[in-house]
Motif scaffolding. Structure first.
Motif, PDB file in Angstrom:
ATOM      1  N   MET A 272      12.720  74.204  82.229  1.00 26.86           N
ATOM      2  CA  MET A 272      11.598  75.039  81.802  1.00 26.86           C
ATOM      3  C   MET A 272      11.677  75.267  80.289  1.00 26.86           C
ATOM      4  SD  MET A 272      10.467  78.828  83.139  1.00 26.86           S
ATOM      5  CE  MET A 272      10.269  78.196  84.819  1.00 26.86           C
ATOM      6  N   LYS A 273      10.560  75.181  79.603  1.00 23.91           N
ATOM      7  CA  LYS A 273      10.522  75.314  78.153  1.00 23.91           C
ATOM      8  C   LYS A 273      10.786  76.754  77.746  1.00 23.91           C
ATOM      9  CE  LYS A 273       7.637  74.414  74.114  1.00 23.91           C
ATOM     10  NZ  LYS A 273       8.674  73.617  73.434  1.00 23.91           N
ATOM     11  N   VAL A 274      11.657  76.923  76.762  1.00 25.99           N
ATOM     12  CA  VAL A 274      11.971  78.245  76.233  1.00 25.99           C
ATOM     13  C   VAL A 274      10.817  78.730  75.360  1.00 25.99           C
ATOM     14  CG1 VAL A 274      13.565  79.564  74.793  1.00 25.99           C
ATOM     15  CG2 VAL A 274      14.444  77.753  76.276  1.00 25.99           C
ATOM     16  N   THR A 275      10.416  79.985  75.519  1.00 31.26           N
ATOM     17  CA  THR A 275       9.327  80.568  74.744  1.00 31.26           C
ATOM     18  C   THR A 275       9.846  81.709  73.878  1.00 31.26           C
ATOM     19  OG1 THR A 275       8.741  82.231  76.395  1.00 31.26           O
ATOM     20  CG2 THR A 275       7.776  80.020  76.654  1.00 31.26           C
ATOM     21  N   ILE A 276       8.958  82.205  72.990  1.00 30.09           N
ATOM     22  CA  ILE A 276       9.386  83.334  72.149  1.00 30.09           C
ATOM     23  C   ILE A 276       9.588  84.591  72.995  1.00 30.09           C
ATOM     24  CG2 ILE A 276       8.317  82.404  70.076  1.00 30.09           C
ATOM     25  CD1 ILE A 276       6.085  84.462  70.393  1.00 30.09           C
ATOM     26  N   LYS A 277       8.972  84.632  74.171  1.00 29.47           N
ATOM     27  CA  LYS A 277       9.212  85.754  75.078  1.00 29.47           C
ATOM     28  C   LYS A 277      10.669  85.766  75.524  1.00 29.47           C
ATOM     29  CE  LYS A 277       7.518  87.831  79.392  1.00 29.47           C
ATOM     30  NZ  LYS A 277       6.533  87.689  80.512  1.00 29.47           N
ATOM     31  N   ASP A 278      11.211  84.571  75.791  1.00 28.80           N
ATOM     32  CA  ASP A 278      12.621  84.475  76.178  1.00 28.80           C
ATOM     33  C   ASP A 278      13.530  84.882  75.022  1.00 28.80           C
ATOM     34  OD1 ASP A 278      11.962  83.375  78.749  1.00 28.80           O
ATOM     35  OD2 ASP A 278      11.606  81.448  77.765  1.00 28.80           O
ATOM     36  N   ILE A 279      13.162  84.480  73.804  1.00 24.24           N
ATOM     37  CA  ILE A 279      13.956  84.840  72.627  1.00 24.24           C
ATOM     38  C   ILE A 279      13.936  86.350  72.432  1.00 24.24           C
ATOM     39  CG2 ILE A 279      14.183  84.550  70.125  1.00 24.24           C
ATOM     40  CD1 ILE A 279      14.829  82.059  71.768  1.00 24.24           C
ATOM     41  N   ALA A 280      12.752  86.953  72.581  1.00 30.84           N
ATOM     42  CA  ALA A 280      12.632  88.401  72.410  1.00 30.84           C
ATOM     43  C   ALA A 280      13.507  89.158  73.411  1.00 30.84           C
ATOM     44  CB  ALA A 280      11.167  88.817  72.561  1.00 30.84           C
ATOM     45  N   LYS A 281      13.505  88.685  74.648  1.00 29.26           N
ATOM     46  CA  LYS A 281      14.323  89.330  75.685  1.00 29.26           C
ATOM     47  C   LYS A 281      15.801  89.185  75.368  1.00 29.26           C
ATOM     48  CE  LYS A 281      15.099  89.353  80.682  1.00 29.26           C
ATOM     49  NZ  LYS A 281      14.716  88.737  81.990  1.00 29.26           N
ATOM     50  N   GLU A 282      16.230  88.004  74.951  1.00 30.43           N
ATOM     51  CA  GLU A 282      17.633  87.763  74.640  1.00 30.43           C
ATOM     52  C   GLU A 282      18.085  88.604  73.450  1.00 30.43           C
ATOM     53  OE1 GLU A 282      21.452  86.172  74.841  1.00 30.43           O
ATOM     54  OE2 GLU A 282      19.811  85.912  76.287  1.00 30.43           O
ATOM     55  N   ALA A 283      17.222  88.731  72.440  1.00 30.54           N
ATOM     56  CA  ALA A 283      17.595  89.465  71.225  1.00 30.54           C
ATOM     57  C   ALA A 283      17.286  90.951  71.324  1.00 30.54           C
ATOM     58  CB  ALA A 283      16.855  88.862  70.028  1.00 30.54           C
ATOM     59  N   ASN A 284      16.620  91.344  72.415  1.00 22.77           N
ATOM     60  CA  ASN A 284      16.255  92.748  72.629  1.00 22.77           C
ATOM     61  C   ASN A 284      15.346  93.262  71.508  1.00 22.77           C
ATOM     62  OD1 ASN A 284      16.182  95.162  74.077  1.00 22.77           O
ATOM     63  ND2 ASN A 284      17.973  96.019  72.986  1.00 22.77           N
TER      64      ASN A 284
ATOM     65  N   ALA B 155      19.840  84.227  69.170  1.00 21.32           N
ATOM     66  CA  ALA B 155      19.140  83.950  70.425  1.00 21.32           C
ATOM     67  C   ALA B 155      18.488  82.580  70.399  1.00 21.32           C
ATOM     68  CB  ALA B 155      18.092  85.033  70.676  1.00 21.32           C
ATOM     69  N   ILE B 156      17.909  82.214  69.245  1.00 23.59           N
ATOM     70  CA  ILE B 156      17.276  80.891  69.107  1.00 23.59           C
ATOM     71  C   ILE B 156      18.298  79.785  69.305  1.00 23.59           C
ATOM     72  CG2 ILE B 156      16.246  79.309  67.417  1.00 23.59           C
ATOM     73  CD1 ILE B 156      14.716  81.724  66.291  1.00 23.59           C
ATOM     74  N   ALA B 157      19.482  79.957  68.693  1.00 27.95           N
ATOM     75  CA  ALA B 157      20.533  78.944  68.823  1.00 27.95           C
ATOM     76  C   ALA B 157      21.064  78.880  70.249  1.00 27.95           C
ATOM     77  CB  ALA B 157      21.658  79.258  67.847  1.00 27.95           C
ATOM     78  N   LYS B 158      21.253  80.032  70.858  1.00 26.97           N
ATOM     79  CA  LYS B 158      21.815  80.077  72.207  1.00 26.97           C
ATOM     80  C   LYS B 158      20.892  79.412  73.224  1.00 26.97           C
ATOM     81  CE  LYS B 158      23.432  83.290  75.764  1.00 26.97           C
ATOM     82  NZ  LYS B 158      23.691  84.723  76.103  1.00 26.97           N
ATOM     83  N   LEU B 159      19.586  79.674  73.102  1.00 24.60           N
ATOM     84  CA  LEU B 159      18.626  79.141  74.064  1.00 24.60           C
ATOM     85  C   LEU B 159      18.049  77.789  73.653  1.00 24.60           C
ATOM     86  CD1 LEU B 159      16.676  82.427  74.928  1.00 24.60           C
ATOM     87  CD2 LEU B 159      18.606  81.396  76.137  1.00 24.60           C
ATOM     88  N   ASP B 160      18.496  77.287  72.471  1.00 20.52           N
ATOM     89  CA  ASP B 160      18.020  75.996  71.951  1.00 20.52           C
ATOM     90  C   ASP B 160      16.494  75.969  71.888  1.00 20.52           C
ATOM     91  OD1 ASP B 160      18.248  73.440  70.912  1.00 20.52           O
ATOM     92  OD2 ASP B 160      18.228  72.467  72.875  1.00 20.52           O
ATOM     93  N   TYR B 161      15.939  76.985  71.264  1.00 19.79           N
ATOM     94  CA  TYR B 161      14.490  77.122  71.174  1.00 19.79           C
ATOM     95  C   TYR B 161      13.920  76.183  70.115  1.00 19.79           C
ATOM     96  CZ  TYR B 161       9.971  79.156  69.876  1.00 19.79           C
ATOM     97  OH  TYR B 161       8.654  79.347  69.578  1.00 19.79           O
ATOM     98  N   GLN B 162      12.861  75.444  70.472  1.00 20.40           N
ATOM     99  CA  GLN B 162      12.140  74.586  69.540  1.00 20.40           C
ATOM    100  C   GLN B 162      10.716  75.113  69.406  1.00 20.40           C
ATOM    101  OE1 GLN B 162      13.490  72.058  67.834  1.00 20.40           O
ATOM    102  NE2 GLN B 162      15.462  72.451  68.811  1.00 20.40           N
ATOM    103  N   PRO B 163      10.363  75.649  68.231  1.00 24.01           N
ATOM    104  CA  PRO B 163       9.012  76.195  68.084  1.00 24.01           C
ATOM    105  C   PRO B 163       7.943  75.125  68.227  1.00 24.01           C
ATOM    106  CG  PRO B 163      10.109  76.061  65.959  1.00 24.01           C
ATOM    107  CD  PRO B 163      11.150  75.749  66.988  1.00 24.01           C
ATOM    108  N   HIS B 164       6.807  75.502  68.771  1.00 25.99           N
ATOM    109  CA  HIS B 164       5.678  74.577  68.918  1.00 25.99           C
ATOM    110  C   HIS B 164       5.154  74.240  67.530  1.00 25.99           C
ATOM    111  CE1 HIS B 164       1.660  73.083  69.900  1.00 25.99           C
ATOM    112  NE2 HIS B 164       2.102  72.892  71.126  1.00 25.99           N
ATOM    113  N   TYR B 165       5.077  72.941  67.260  1.00 23.12           N
ATOM    114  CA  TYR B 165       4.730  72.498  65.900  1.00 23.12           C
ATOM    115  C   TYR B 165       3.400  73.073  65.430  1.00 23.12           C
ATOM    116  CZ  TYR B 165       3.432  69.578  61.996  1.00 23.12           C
ATOM    117  OH  TYR B 165       3.030  69.156  60.762  1.00 23.12           O
ATOM    118  N   PHE B 166       2.361  72.926  66.224  1.00 22.64           N
ATOM    119  CA  PHE B 166       1.035  73.349  65.779  1.00 22.64           C
ATOM    120  C   PHE B 166       0.940  74.867  65.678  1.00 22.64           C
ATOM    121  CE2 PHE B 166       0.179  69.128  67.548  1.00 22.64           C
ATOM    122  CZ  PHE B 166      -0.395  68.562  66.432  1.00 22.64           C
ATOM    123  N   ALA B 167       1.570  75.565  66.607  1.00 20.23           N
ATOM    124  CA  ALA B 167       1.548  77.016  66.526  1.00 20.23           C
ATOM    125  C   ALA B 167       2.269  77.495  65.279  1.00 20.23           C
ATOM    126  CB  ALA B 167       2.199  77.606  67.776  1.00 20.23           C
TER     127      ALA B 167
END
Length: 333
Positions: A1-13, A41-53
């Protein structure tokens, strides 16, 4: 499942808004500790931001499109590498597309590049009747640079060589070695730069009263050189000017199959001076295109156009040179 900024927000509180602002370099009001939690949190979850967004509100994508007509031709591969090396150092990504000289593919690639908000476009050896492509780029105010082959519809924004002069020089070199029955392998007018090289050949032959012997290919590759060289050898030529090094490869094969030794039985000269010509047996005499200078100048010109917003620059014509190797000798009486 693709990691979203919602997941990052939850991880970083932190809030989703906080994550979005920090990712888009607008989080100056947040503390270093908040920045650190988000980055962790970004590093831990290996988050890749959506290019166009991520680039929706940016004026630059740091991406430059590069369309070549045939990437299997070593000249275009070498040119692309030079340009990419310069642009990568400046933080740009090069999006390379191979069109195979197909008008529809070129148009589709330009559309895709505009969709991706490229900062500029190189058109290398593309179709000459490309007014529709250039108009699209002009309308979107995207800088472009033409390479290798001029456009029928643009007298600016190009970096070229004098192909006609190169054809004259190549032919005259064979003439000074006492060759009169000189064959020429060229391409149809669709390949306008190579066609100009053949025009130089015709002018040089006419100046000496020699009868031209020309074979015209629909494609510029080893196989067309091989096929047409056989026809020229059947006509008794003592030398061949191949208007592209890649076609000269085919000349070597055709000569070998017919028992002709180069240069003892057949002198050969090419055009481009791609790296592989050094390793041909014998090494190929050729007209040198300054590929490194072309690429570096093109990259610097593109960076300047992007920086200044100037969409029109004068054409640049760079010098050529004759590279003498061992595939041409004096014709024996």
């Amino acid at each position: 499942m693709k990691v979203t900024i919602k997941d990052i927000a939850k991880e970083a509180n932190v809030s989703i808004t906080t994550v979005s602002l920090i990712i888009n370099d607008k989080g100056q009001r947040f503390s270093e500790e908040t920045h650190a939690r988000v980055k962790t949190a970004i590093a831990k979850l290996d988050y890749q931001p959506h290019y166009f967004a991520k680039n929706l509100n940016k004026t630059k994508s740091n991406t430059i499109g590069f369309i070549v007509s045939e990437i299997t031709n070593p000249f275009f591969a070498e040119l692309a590498k030079v340009i990419e090396d310069v642009l990568v150092e400046q933080g740009y990504l090069v999006l390379l597309c191979n069109s195979s000289s197909d008008r529809e593919r070129e148009e589709r690639y330009v559309d895709e590049m505009l969709y991706r908000f490229v900062d500029g476009v190189f058109l290398a050896g593309t179709v000459s009747d490309n007014a529709h492509l250039l108009e699209k780029l002009k309308k979107r105010k995207v800088p472009y640079i033409l390479l290798d082959r001029p456009s029928e519809y643009s007298q600016t924004n190009g970096i070229f060589i004098d192909d006609f002069a190169g054809g004259v020089e190549a032919t005259n070199y064979l003439i000074t070695h006492q060759h009169q029955a000189i064959g020429c392998i060229t391409a149809n007018e669709h390949f306008s730069n190579i066609h100009q090289r053949a025009q130089g050949y015709l002018a040089a032959m006419a100046s000496q009263g020699n009868t031209p012997v020309v074979e015209i290919a629909d494609e510029v590759n080893e196989y067309s050189g091989y096929q047409l060289a056989g026809k020229l050898l059947d006509k008794g030529v003592s030398a061949i000017f191949a208007c592209s090094d890649i076609m000269a490869f085919g000349v070597y094969k055709a000569a070998a199959e017919r028992g002709f030794k180069i240069p003892e039985d057949l002198s050969v000269i090419g055009f481009d001076d791609i790296n592989l010509t050094h390793f041909m047996l014998p090494p190929l005499t050729t007209i040198t295109q300054p590929t490194k200078a072309i690429g570096e100048h093109a990259a610097r010109q593109m960076l300047e156009m992007i920086e200044t917003g100037n969409l029109v620059v004068p054409n640049t014509v760079l010098d050529i040179a004759l590279k003498k190797r061992s595939s041409v000798i004096m014709k024996q009486s």
